[in-house]
Design a protein around this motif. Structure first.
Motif, short mmCIF file in Angstrom:
data_model
loop_
_atom_site.label_atom_id
_atom_site.label_comp_id
_atom_site.label_asym_id
_atom_site.label_seq_id
_atom_site.Cartn_x
_atom_site.Cartn_y
_atom_site.Cartn_z
N MET A 1 -60.52 7.60 -14.99
CA MET A 1 -60.58 8.20 -13.68
C MET A 1 -61.21 9.57 -13.81
O MET A 1 -61.03 10.25 -14.79
CB MET A 1 -59.14 8.25 -13.15
N ASP A 2 -61.95 9.97 -12.80
CA ASP A 2 -62.56 11.29 -12.85
C ASP A 2 -61.51 12.35 -12.56
O ASP A 2 -60.34 12.06 -12.36
CB ASP A 2 -63.74 11.39 -11.90
N ASP A 3 -61.93 13.61 -12.54
CA ASP A 3 -60.96 14.69 -12.40
C ASP A 3 -60.74 15.14 -10.96
O ASP A 3 -60.09 16.15 -10.72
CB ASP A 3 -61.37 15.88 -13.28
N VAL A 4 -61.22 14.39 -9.97
CA VAL A 4 -61.03 14.77 -8.57
C VAL A 4 -59.54 14.89 -8.23
O VAL A 4 -59.12 15.90 -7.69
CB VAL A 4 -61.77 13.80 -7.62
N PRO A 5 -58.70 13.88 -8.54
CA PRO A 5 -57.28 14.05 -8.23
C PRO A 5 -56.66 15.26 -8.92
O PRO A 5 -55.84 15.96 -8.33
CB PRO A 5 -56.64 12.74 -8.71
N GLU A 6 -57.06 15.54 -10.14
CA GLU A 6 -56.51 16.70 -10.85
C GLU A 6 -56.89 17.99 -10.14
O GLU A 6 -56.07 18.91 -10.03
CB GLU A 6 -56.99 16.71 -12.30
N ASN A 7 -58.11 18.08 -9.64
CA ASN A 7 -58.54 19.27 -8.89
C ASN A 7 -57.77 19.40 -7.59
O ASN A 7 -57.37 20.50 -7.21
CB ASN A 7 -60.04 19.21 -8.60
N VAL A 8 -57.56 18.29 -6.91
CA VAL A 8 -56.81 18.31 -5.65
C VAL A 8 -55.37 18.72 -5.92
O VAL A 8 -54.79 19.54 -5.19
CB VAL A 8 -56.89 16.94 -4.93
N ILE A 9 -54.77 18.19 -6.98
CA ILE A 9 -53.39 18.55 -7.35
C ILE A 9 -53.30 20.04 -7.61
O ILE A 9 -52.37 20.71 -7.15
CB ILE A 9 -52.92 17.73 -8.56
N GLU A 10 -54.25 20.59 -8.33
CA GLU A 10 -54.23 22.03 -8.63
C GLU A 10 -54.36 22.85 -7.35
O GLU A 10 -53.67 23.86 -7.17
CB GLU A 10 -55.34 22.39 -9.61
N ASP A 11 -55.23 22.43 -6.44
CA ASP A 11 -55.36 23.13 -5.15
C ASP A 11 -54.06 23.10 -4.37
O ASP A 11 -53.66 24.10 -3.76
CB ASP A 11 -56.48 22.51 -4.31
N ASP A 69 -46.39 17.03 -10.75
CA ASP A 69 -46.45 16.92 -12.21
C ASP A 69 -46.65 15.47 -12.63
O ASP A 69 -47.49 15.17 -13.48
CB ASP A 69 -45.17 17.47 -12.85
N ARG A 70 -45.87 14.59 -12.03
CA ARG A 70 -45.96 13.17 -12.39
C ARG A 70 -47.32 12.60 -11.97
O ARG A 70 -47.92 11.81 -12.70
CB ARG A 70 -44.83 12.40 -11.73
N LEU A 71 -47.80 13.01 -10.82
CA LEU A 71 -49.12 12.54 -10.37
C LEU A 71 -50.23 13.07 -11.27
O LEU A 71 -51.20 12.35 -11.55
CB LEU A 71 -49.35 12.93 -8.91
N ALA A 72 -50.08 14.31 -11.73
CA ALA A 72 -51.09 14.86 -12.65
C ALA A 72 -51.11 14.07 -13.95
O ALA A 72 -52.19 13.78 -14.49
CB ALA A 72 -50.79 16.34 -12.92
N GLU A 73 -49.94 13.71 -14.45
CA GLU A 73 -49.88 12.89 -15.67
C GLU A 73 -50.53 11.53 -15.44
O GLU A 73 -51.25 11.03 -16.30
CB GLU A 73 -48.42 12.69 -16.09
N ALA A 74 -50.27 10.95 -14.27
CA ALA A 74 -50.83 9.63 -13.96
C ALA A 74 -52.35 9.68 -13.79
O ALA A 74 -53.03 8.68 -14.03
CB ALA A 74 -50.18 9.07 -12.70
N SER A 75 -52.87 10.83 -13.37
CA SER A 75 -54.31 10.92 -13.15
C SER A 75 -55.08 11.33 -14.40
O SER A 75 -56.30 11.28 -14.42
CB SER A 75 -54.61 11.92 -12.02
N ALA A 76 -54.35 11.76 -15.45
CA ALA A 76 -55.01 12.19 -16.68
C ALA A 76 -55.69 11.00 -17.36
O ALA A 76 -55.17 9.86 -17.31
CB ALA A 76 -53.99 12.81 -17.63
N PRO A 77 -56.83 11.24 -17.97
CA PRO A 77 -57.52 10.15 -18.67
C PRO A 77 -56.62 9.56 -19.76
O PRO A 77 -55.94 10.29 -20.48
CB PRO A 77 -58.74 10.83 -19.29
N GLN A 78 -56.60 8.26 -19.83
CA GLN A 78 -55.80 7.55 -20.83
C GLN A 78 -56.66 7.29 -22.06
O GLN A 78 -57.83 6.94 -21.94
CB GLN A 78 -55.28 6.23 -20.26
N PRO A 79 -56.07 7.44 -23.26
CA PRO A 79 -56.84 7.15 -24.48
C PRO A 79 -57.22 5.67 -24.53
O PRO A 79 -56.46 4.81 -24.08
CB PRO A 79 -55.89 7.52 -25.60
N ALA A 80 -58.39 5.43 -25.09
CA ALA A 80 -58.89 4.04 -25.16
C ALA A 80 -58.20 3.25 -26.23
O ALA A 80 -57.63 3.66 -27.14
CB ALA A 80 -60.37 4.05 -25.41
#
Length: 80
Positions: A1-11, A69-80
């Motif tokens: 997933m791209d970092d759009v949700p992470e940016n929105v979460i930070e905002d 916090d939980r949503l940020a974890e869920a949106s973080a890129p997962q290792p392959a």
């Protein structure tokens, strides 16, 4: 997933000020995150939070921060 949700979460985090957050604002923010995208698991998690938003008029900021916090974890890129 791209970092759009992470940016929105930070905002959203930057907008939380105080111990209580207007319940309608919490719902609006969660819907913004849902629109921002993510995989099906991320969307499902947001839907769970939308169904469980506490309070009638206000939400404890700690509850919302934990949700973010939980949503940020869920949106973080997962290792392959």
């Amino acid at each position: 997933m791209d970092d759009v949700p992470e940016n929105v979460i930070e905002d959203i985090r930057n907008q939380i000020d105080g111990q209580l957050v207007d319940r309608n604002r919490v719902i609006d923010h969660l819907l913004d995150l849902r629109i921002a995208g993510g995989d099906e698991g991320f969307t499902t998690l947001i839907d769970e939070y939308l169904a469980d938003v506490p309070g009638r008029n206000v939400v404890d900021a700690d509850w919302f921060m934990e949700a973010l916090d939980r949503l940020a974890e869920a949106s973080a890129p997962q290792p392959a």
